[in-house]
Design a protein around this motif. Structure first.
Motif, PDB file in Angstrom:
ATOM      1  N   LEU A  89      -7.916   5.174   7.587  1.00 55.92           N
ATOM      2  CA  LEU A  89      -6.830   5.154   6.602  1.00 55.92           C
ATOM      3  C   LEU A  89      -5.614   5.906   7.143  1.00 55.92           C
ATOM      4  CD1 LEU A  89      -5.879   4.553   3.684  1.00 55.92           C
ATOM      5  CD2 LEU A  89      -6.806   6.753   3.044  1.00 55.92           C
ATOM      6  N   LEU A 131       2.252  10.312   4.352  1.00 54.11           N
ATOM      7  CA  LEU A 131       2.201   9.299   5.414  1.00 54.11           C
ATOM      8  C   LEU A 131       2.598   7.920   4.900  1.00 54.11           C
ATOM      9  CD1 LEU A 131      -0.990  10.240   7.450  1.00 54.11           C
ATOM     10  CD2 LEU A 131       1.357  10.271   8.227  1.00 54.11           C
ATOM     11  N   VAL A 132       2.344   7.634   3.623  1.00 51.29           N
ATOM     12  CA  VAL A 132       2.644   6.286   3.135  1.00 51.29           C
ATOM     13  C   VAL A 132       4.072   6.162   2.592  1.00 51.29           C
ATOM     14  CG1 VAL A 132       0.259   5.695   2.652  1.00 51.29           C
ATOM     15  CG2 VAL A 132       1.639   6.687   0.850  1.00 51.29           C
ATOM     16  N   ILE A 133       4.881   7.181   2.804  1.00 52.68           N
ATOM     17  CA  ILE A 133       6.274   7.098   2.320  1.00 52.68           C
ATOM     18  C   ILE A 133       6.998   5.839   2.818  1.00 52.68           C
ATOM     19  CG2 ILE A 133       8.556   8.172   2.621  1.00 52.68           C
ATOM     20  CD1 ILE A 133       7.349  10.803   1.937  1.00 52.68           C
ATOM     21  N   PRO A 134       6.852   5.446   4.084  1.00 53.87           N
ATOM     22  CA  PRO A 134       7.616   4.263   4.512  1.00 53.87           C
ATOM     23  C   PRO A 134       7.036   2.933   4.038  1.00 53.87           C
ATOM     24  CG  PRO A 134       6.846   5.572   6.392  1.00 53.87           C
ATOM     25  CD  PRO A 134       6.116   6.034   5.205  1.00 53.87           C
ATOM     26  N   SER A 135       6.011   2.949   3.231  1.00 53.95           N
ATOM     27  CA  SER A 135       5.358   1.688   2.883  1.00 53.95           C
ATOM     28  C   SER A 135       6.216   0.879   1.907  1.00 53.95           C
ATOM     29  CB  SER A 135       4.014   1.980   2.226  1.00 53.95           C
ATOM     30  OG  SER A 135       4.252   2.528   0.958  1.00 53.95           O
ATOM     31  N   PRO A 148      -4.521  -3.381   4.595  1.00 53.99           N
ATOM     32  CA  PRO A 148      -5.595  -2.467   5.026  1.00 53.99           C
ATOM     33  C   PRO A 148      -5.590  -1.168   4.249  1.00 53.99           C
ATOM     34  CG  PRO A 148      -4.121  -2.976   6.858  1.00 53.99           C
ATOM     35  CD  PRO A 148      -3.592  -3.711   5.682  1.00 53.99           C
ATOM     36  N   ILE A 149      -4.425  -0.721   3.825  1.00 50.20           N
ATOM     37  CA  ILE A 149      -4.377   0.565   3.116  1.00 50.20           C
ATOM     38  C   ILE A 149      -5.123   0.461   1.794  1.00 50.20           C
ATOM     39  CG2 ILE A 149      -2.862   2.217   1.985  1.00 50.20           C
ATOM     40  CD1 ILE A 149      -0.898   1.854   4.132  1.00 50.20           C
ATOM     41  N   LEU A 196      -8.873   0.055   2.407  1.00 49.05           N
ATOM     42  CA  LEU A 196      -9.503   1.288   2.865  1.00 49.05           C
ATOM     43  C   LEU A 196      -9.569   2.323   1.749  1.00 49.05           C
ATOM     44  CD1 LEU A 196      -8.032   1.641   6.437  1.00 49.05           C
ATOM     45  CD2 LEU A 196     -10.435   1.465   5.832  1.00 49.05           C
ATOM     46  N   LEU A 197      -8.519   2.386   0.947  1.00 48.19           N
ATOM     47  CA  LEU A 197      -8.538   3.329  -0.173  1.00 48.19           C
ATOM     48  C   LEU A 197      -9.713   3.034  -1.096  1.00 48.19           C
ATOM     49  CD1 LEU A 197      -4.795   3.658  -1.225  1.00 48.19           C
ATOM     50  CD2 LEU A 197      -6.308   5.511  -0.573  1.00 48.19           C
ATOM     51  N   LEU A 238       2.959  -5.652  12.741  1.00 47.11           N
ATOM     52  CA  LEU A 238       1.686  -5.519  12.050  1.00 47.11           C
ATOM     53  C   LEU A 238       0.518  -5.905  12.961  1.00 47.11           C
ATOM     54  CD1 LEU A 238       1.381  -4.657   9.219  1.00 47.11           C
ATOM     55  CD2 LEU A 238       1.167  -7.025   8.531  1.00 47.11           C
ATOM     56  N   GLU A 264       1.892  -7.379   0.061  1.00 46.51           N
ATOM     57  CA  GLU A 264       2.344  -7.608   1.429  1.00 46.51           C
ATOM     58  C   GLU A 264       1.244  -7.274   2.424  1.00 46.51           C
ATOM     59  OE1 GLU A 264       6.126  -6.205   2.595  1.00 46.51           O
ATOM     60  OE2 GLU A 264       7.058  -6.728   0.697  1.00 46.51           O
ATOM     61  N   ALA A 265       1.329  -7.931   3.576  1.00 44.28           N
ATOM     62  CA  ALA A 265       0.260  -7.785   4.573  1.00 44.28           C
ATOM     63  C   ALA A 265       0.152  -6.357   5.081  1.00 44.28           C
ATOM     64  CB  ALA A 265       0.513  -8.731   5.742  1.00 44.28           C
ATOM     65  N   GLN A 266       1.287  -5.686   5.173  1.00 46.25           N
ATOM     66  CA  GLN A 266       1.279  -4.359   5.773  1.00 46.25           C
ATOM     67  C   GLN A 266       0.396  -3.385   5.001  1.00 46.25           C
ATOM     68  OE1 GLN A 266       4.772  -1.803   7.685  1.00 46.25           O
ATOM     69  NE2 GLN A 266       4.952  -1.978   5.479  1.00 46.25           N
ATOM     70  N   GLU A 267       0.400  -3.504   3.671  1.00 44.48           N
ATOM     71  CA  GLU A 267      -0.363  -2.553   2.866  1.00 44.48           C
ATOM     72  C   GLU A 267      -1.795  -3.026   2.640  1.00 44.48           C
ATOM     73  OE1 GLU A 267       2.780  -3.318   2.150  1.00 44.48           O
ATOM     74  OE2 GLU A 267       3.544  -1.382   2.813  1.00 44.48           O
ATOM     75  N   LEU A 288       2.514   2.662   9.601  1.00 44.75           N
ATOM     76  CA  LEU A 288       3.664   2.222   8.811  1.00 44.75           C
ATOM     77  C   LEU A 288       4.972   2.737   9.409  1.00 44.75           C
ATOM     78  CD1 LEU A 288       2.337   3.146   5.246  1.00 44.75           C
ATOM     79  CD2 LEU A 288       2.538   0.847   6.143  1.00 44.75           C
ATOM     80  N   HIS A 289       4.864   3.798  10.183  1.00 39.55           N
ATOM     81  CA  HIS A 289       6.064   4.453  10.705  1.00 39.55           C
ATOM     82  C   HIS A 289       6.594   3.693  11.922  1.00 39.55           C
ATOM     83  CE1 HIS A 289       5.702   8.220   8.270  1.00 39.55           C
ATOM     84  NE2 HIS A 289       4.535   7.638   8.044  1.00 39.55           N
ATOM     85  N   TYR A 328       8.348  -8.223  11.413  1.00 38.66           N
ATOM     86  CA  TYR A 328       7.390  -7.596  10.498  1.00 38.66           C
ATOM     87  C   TYR A 328       5.967  -7.942  10.910  1.00 38.66           C
ATOM     88  CZ  TYR A 328       5.087  -6.652   6.020  1.00 38.66           C
ATOM     89  OH  TYR A 328       4.257  -6.191   5.044  1.00 38.66           O
TER      90      TYR A 328
END
Lengths: 527, 543
Positions: B50, A27-31, A409-410, A413-414, B144, A404-407, B57-58, B140
């Motif tokens: 999570l 799922l995190v491939i596009p990150s 929460p990831i 959460l991890l 988000l 980066e902001a997008q990651e 992200l997609h 972006y």
């Protein structure tokens, strides 16, 4: 028969954990991914398009090949498939900065698949543990947030390399020293950074494998030596044949990079730098004229020039000697009393020393000891407490990798999920049976006499409890994070942009320093 | 007396401890459940979160496809409209609100929610919700923030609703059953792949209406009928599609009211609750008849056809044989679909009015939503989410139906998700769901062992035939193979020019066949419940 069944059951369980982890990795491939993705893509191109004799000479891109030959062979192997998927991935010139989804998917999936090797290593390391403990180790290792952050978000092949390390450790722990030594030699030819544990291996193998009298010992020593030489010959032989060995070594050890990485790994040198700054600050206050350093740590770029104002310059040799010094108690202990049971701890300790005192250490290197320590974390309550603290600190120190902001929460959460998981796991392990039985007794009495006692909850909670120091330290992680992420930009704006990162380094360095001392005392005490 | 109670307590404790010891021996999930439901919920919900963030992200629907974009743009546009215009103009065509460009067509609660999210977006990225200029805004930060609004909604509404339901459901079974099964149930509800893909991938806010619905279900199962009706009205006011559940709620609540001493009082109490909730939500539009009707007309898209795209329902599937759209006028089709929906809902409604029961209610929800999906007007592929909700609530009762229907629900949405470039997320979430379903020691893995299967089938003789056919390993294997091949064909091959939608039609046929079989199966299951009701149970209901 029953044993066989339970074994296949447990393999199913491990595969299940792995499957869940794999879905998250997919799922995190596009990150976001770091430049390491391009680095590895370029290596695919180099190894695919060029003859072996030019691998370590190529300068088409700034990302020259700087891993040992086995890793280059590994990339060569992968490039065969990459070529099938999309020939442009492995094109030396057209492939530069190639960002098509085919390239990203191929490389990400190659990391995910190569993780299978890591799973096998974990499985071998835990095959002798009772089922509950084994479950816990799997959760700690297979669902390690650090590996996901470094390998599957940031991009690297650490899981694959840890597979070799864990396999080697598992053979040593079983007393099959020759195999363990062989695998470690192979690992060194994949990534030379793992060589920090070589002194431990050397001493251990010398004392444990090569024992039993002078003749037998010498015979074994030569067998082991032959095996190791054979591995190195397989790796470096072709380059020796082409007369390039010096070039290979030069590429592999770029000492021009400076003591610390742009983001300081949380190690001993953080304190050294801070001490230097502090003294310089005080002296200027008292009116001394202090020349400003030629290079600045806070500027991000670190060159060859001395960045220190007052304290002496640190050279690679200094760090080398310091690492050996830090290692020496463990080496002496291993010399006196080489035990398979302690080998995991000793290896982890060696990597801790390398991390704390090494030259140009990456924050990612903390995984080198966190992952092996997962295997011994279930051995005692003290181990569990230590591991709880260490794994949280080490994962947290990886946060700046994903800025980066997008990651955001990831990674949060991890870490949260991991903390809760290991808290549950350790509670479950250390409250089992004992607490159960005592509360049953207590409740029986309480019910008979109609006395409502809250003893049950008290006893259940009594299993896995952290001391106030550990609690407040972990709470401090939260404070550091909130300051760096929210309060600092809000209160100070763009001023002192290096402070949040510096705080993370210093704060995590405290935890790792503690872990280093703790590990050392454990190795010394356990016998 | 006191002593007796004490002894009972001891016995219960002993049972509990024994049960827990048993659990800890063979249960690989002991570490997860030993601290109690709330703790395992916390852990599972963090994981679910999570997964949601990772799916976020997609790409979203309509990314980089001007001029109309997709659902993402619709939701963003609603934020823009609600933020910048007064409430009375939200549903009205005007120079600043062109209704033909993603005009607001959901009930007012969606509008309020858009407003709140709009405020959130405005504080961090004012450009993304500026009037006019933000049309087709894609950035972006914008993506988000939008993704985070869905996450917030999920965490604030759907997750608590799951916890509430699980507690009520466990109380309903008076705490029997393994604790790890509860954890499994939580995971199955929270990690429903279809819901995550549509909300966090494709981009919608189904979690809000489904969360309210689930909370309403939990409230009515715990005999808090007034609360339930308020919650259900909220769901209805967030998405009119929640009306799929209306027959079940109506019949169950009516059935319960009729068993009270004073039915009229009970009915009027609930009625008052419903009217009150509606009045509050619709307040800005109640000042004139016109305003209210203009909103209403936006909500009922009757001008659109009876179906769109290739949805696996009755009308769309049978259109292969009968060209409904050509033969009949929209007017008559509307009546046909209404009649068909009501007729197919009727059996399950009658059952609930006659003998309202908790389990029957859950089956009723499933049956009515399936009827709506199959027969009502203007159904979308995404509507399969609605039947999936009660089915996932019934996961412990119907594990295999859940697995099977989720498979086909996913499949029926595959063309849609493929267009959104969500194939990777689709595969990963599908794998995750199957893994969770077959979690070691979980109910999904257990029910596959033939022993329990026989046992279960003996208990429900009437449905034996359907389930023995539908769940026959050969049939299942064949259909799985078919859908696997179809997936591959859909991804790799181009349809013949003469039939550009050939593959979609085949997928639709396959899914429809399964949906219709299960509609019969669940309806018969619900009626079977009547037989099992003993007189003792009936007495209980009278209280």
């Amino acid at each position: 028969m029953a044993k066989h069944e339970s074994r296949s059951m447990s393999i199913a369980q491990l595969l299940w954990y792995m499957g869940i982890a794999t879905t998250i990795k997919l799922l995190v491939i596009p990150s976001y991914h770091s430049t390491d993705l391009e680095v590895h893509r370029h290596w695919l191109a180099i190894t695919h398009s060029l003859p072996l004799s030019q691998w370590y000479f190529d300068e088409t891109s700034q990302w020259t090949l700087d891993y040992p030959p086995f890793f280059a062979y590994f990339q060569r192997f992968l490039s065969v498939f990459a070529h099938l998927v999309d020939p442009q991935i492995v094109h030396l010139h057209h492939g530069l900065n190639y960002k098509a989804s085919s390239a990203i998917y191929f490389q990400r999936i190659s990391v995910i698949v190569s993780d299978l090797f890591f799973m096998y290593g974990v499985y071998r390391c835990t095959s002798n543990l009772p089922s509950l403990k084994r479950n816990l180790v799997w959760i700690l290792a297979v669902w390690s947030p650090g590996l996901v952050i470094v390998d599957h978000l940031h991009f690297q092949y650490n899981g694959f390399l840890f597979g070799w390390l864990l396999l080697s450790i598992s053979f040593l722990a079983q007393g099959r020293d020759l195999m363990g030594g062989f695998l470690f030699a192979v690992l060194l030819c994949f990534k030379h950074l793992f060589a920090v544990a070589a002194p431990v291996y050397f001493v251990y193998l010398l004392r444990h494998y090569c024992r039993g009298g002078l003749v037998k010992g010498f015979a074994r020593l030569s067998v082991m030596g032959a095996v190791v030489v054979a591995v190195f010959a397989a790796a470096y032989g072709p380059f020796v044949y082409h007369g390039q060995i010096q070039q290979v070594i030069r590429r592999m050890f770029p000492f021009g990079r400076g003591l610390c990485h742009a983001y300081w790994a949380p190690n001993f040198w953080v304190f050294y730098i801070m001490l230097d700054k502090g003294i310089a600050f005080l002296l200027t206050k008292f009116g001394f004229n202090i020349p400003s350093p030629a290079a600045s740590f806070t500027g991000g770029l670190v060159g060859d020039a001395s960045p220190f104002v007052i304290l002496p310059q640190i050279t690679p040799m200094t760090t080398f000697i310091l690492v050996l010094l830090a290692l020496s108690p463990c080496l002496i202990k291993t010399w006196m009393d080489p035990r398979p049971r302690l080998i995991t701890r000793s290896v982890a300790y060696a990597y801790t020393c390398g991390f704390l005192f090494g030259w140009h250490v990456h924050e990612k290197a903390s995984l080198h000891f966190v992952i092996p320590l997962a295997i011994v974390a279930v051995e005692s309550m003290e181990d569990a407490k230590h591991y709880f603290m260490l794994s949280i600190v080490s994962s947290y120190s990886l946060f700046p990798l994903l800025y980066e902001a997008q990651e955001y929460p990831i990674k949060v959460l991890l870490l949260l999920l991991h903390s809760i998981l290991i808290w549950f796991c350790f509670s479950a392990q250390f409250t089992k049976n004992k607490a159960m039985k005592s509360t049953l007794q207590a409740d029986k009495k309480a019910a008979q006499f109609e006395l409502k006692g809250s003893s049950r909850t008290a006893a259940v909670n009594g299993g896995f409890v952290l001391g106030w120091l550990a609690k407040s330290y972990l709470f401090g992680v939260l404070v550091v994070e909130i300051w760096g992420q929210f309060l600092h930009p809000y209160l100070l704006g763009d001023k002192f942009p290096f402070v949040p990162l510096m705080l993370i380094s210093i704060y995590c360095a405290l935890g790792i320093l503690y872990s280093w001392i703790w590990q050392l005392t454990q190795i010394m005490i356990l016998s | 007396m006191k002593k007796k109670r004490g002894m009972e307590k001891v016995k219960r404790l002993e049972d509990m401890v024994n049960a827990e010891n048993d659990d800890s021996e063979g249960d690989p999930w002991w570490w997860l459940v030993q601290k109690g439901i709330k703790h395992s919920f916390l852990c599972i919900s963090l994981f679910a979160l999570l997964v949601r963030v990772a799916v976020g992200l997609h790409p979203y629907s309509g990314a980089k496809t001007p001029p109309k974009y997709g659902d993402y743009e619709a939701q963003r546009h609603w934020m823009e409209i609600t933020l910048n215009l007064p409430a009375k103009d939200w549903y009205r065509n005007s120079s600043v609100n062109n209704l033909s460009y993603w005009g607001l067509d959901y009930p007012p609660l969606t509008a309020y929610q858009s407003y709140i999210h709009g405020v959130f977006l405005k504080t961090f990225d004012p450009d993304s919700v500026a009037l006019f200029t933000s049309r087709g805004h894609e950035s972006y930060l914008g993506k988000l923030l939008m993704r985070w609004t869905v996450l917030f909604s999920d965490v604030l509404i759907f997750f608590p609703a799951v916890l509430y339901f699980v507690f009520v459901y466990r109380a309903m079974q008076s705490g029997r059953g393994r604790k790890s099964d509860v954890a499994w149930h939580i995971a199955i509800i929270l990690l429903n792949p279809c819901l995550i893909l549509i909300d966090h991938g494709h981009f919608q806010y189904n979690c809000i209406s489904l969360g309210f619905t689930m909370a309403a279900v939990a409230a009515s199962l715990s005999q808090r009928d007034p609360v339930a009706s308020v919650l259900y009205c909220l769901a209805l006011n967030h998405k009119q599609m929640s009306a799929y559940f209306a027959p079940a709620f109506f019949s169950y609540l009516l059935g319960k009211c009729l068993r009270h001493k004073n039915p009229l009082l009970e009915v009027s109490k609930l009625g008052l609750m419903v009217i009150g909730t509606f009045a509050i939500v619709w307040w800005p539009y109640l000042h004139s008849k016109d305003a209210a009707f203009s909103v209403l007309s936006r909500l009922a898209p009757f001008e659109r056809g009876i179906y769109e795209d290739y949805v696996a329902n009755f009308w769309c599937t049978t259109s292969v044989l009968v060209k409904w759209k050509k033969v009949f006028t929209t007017q008559s089709l509307r009546i046909f679909s209404l009649a068909a929906t009501v007729l197919t809902c009727l059996p399950s409604m009658v059952q609930q009015v006659l003998a309202p029961s908790s389990k029957g209610f859950l089956y009723g929800l499933l049956n009515s939503s399936l009827s709506f999906y199959l027969f009502s007007f203007q159904v979308h592929e995404k509507s399969i989410l609605l039947p999936l909700l009660p089915l996932s609530l019934l996961a412990l009762e119907e594990p295999r139906s859940l697995l099977w229907l989720t498979h086909f629900a996913m499949f029926s949405m595959f063309p849609l998700l493929q267009r959104d470039k969500l194939v990777l997320a689709y595969m990963a979430l599908y794998a995750l769901f199957v893994l969770l379903y077959f979690a070691p020691g979980g109910p999904g893995g257990r029910c596959n062992s033939s022993k329990t299967l026989d046992h279960k089938q003996k208990a429900k003789k009437g449905t034996k035939f359907v389930s023995s056919v539908a769940f026959h390993p050969l049939v299942m294997g064949f259909l799985c193979l078919c859908s696997l091949i179809l997936h591959v064909i859909y991804l790799t091959m181009r349809p013949p020019k003469k039939y550009p939608f050939l593959f979609e039609a085949v997928i639709m046929l396959l899914c429809f066949s399964q949906f219709i079989i299960f509609t019969f199966y669940f309806n018969s299951k619900q009626w079977m419940l009547l037989k099992h009701l003993t007189s003792k149970d009936k007495q209980k209901k009278l209280i």
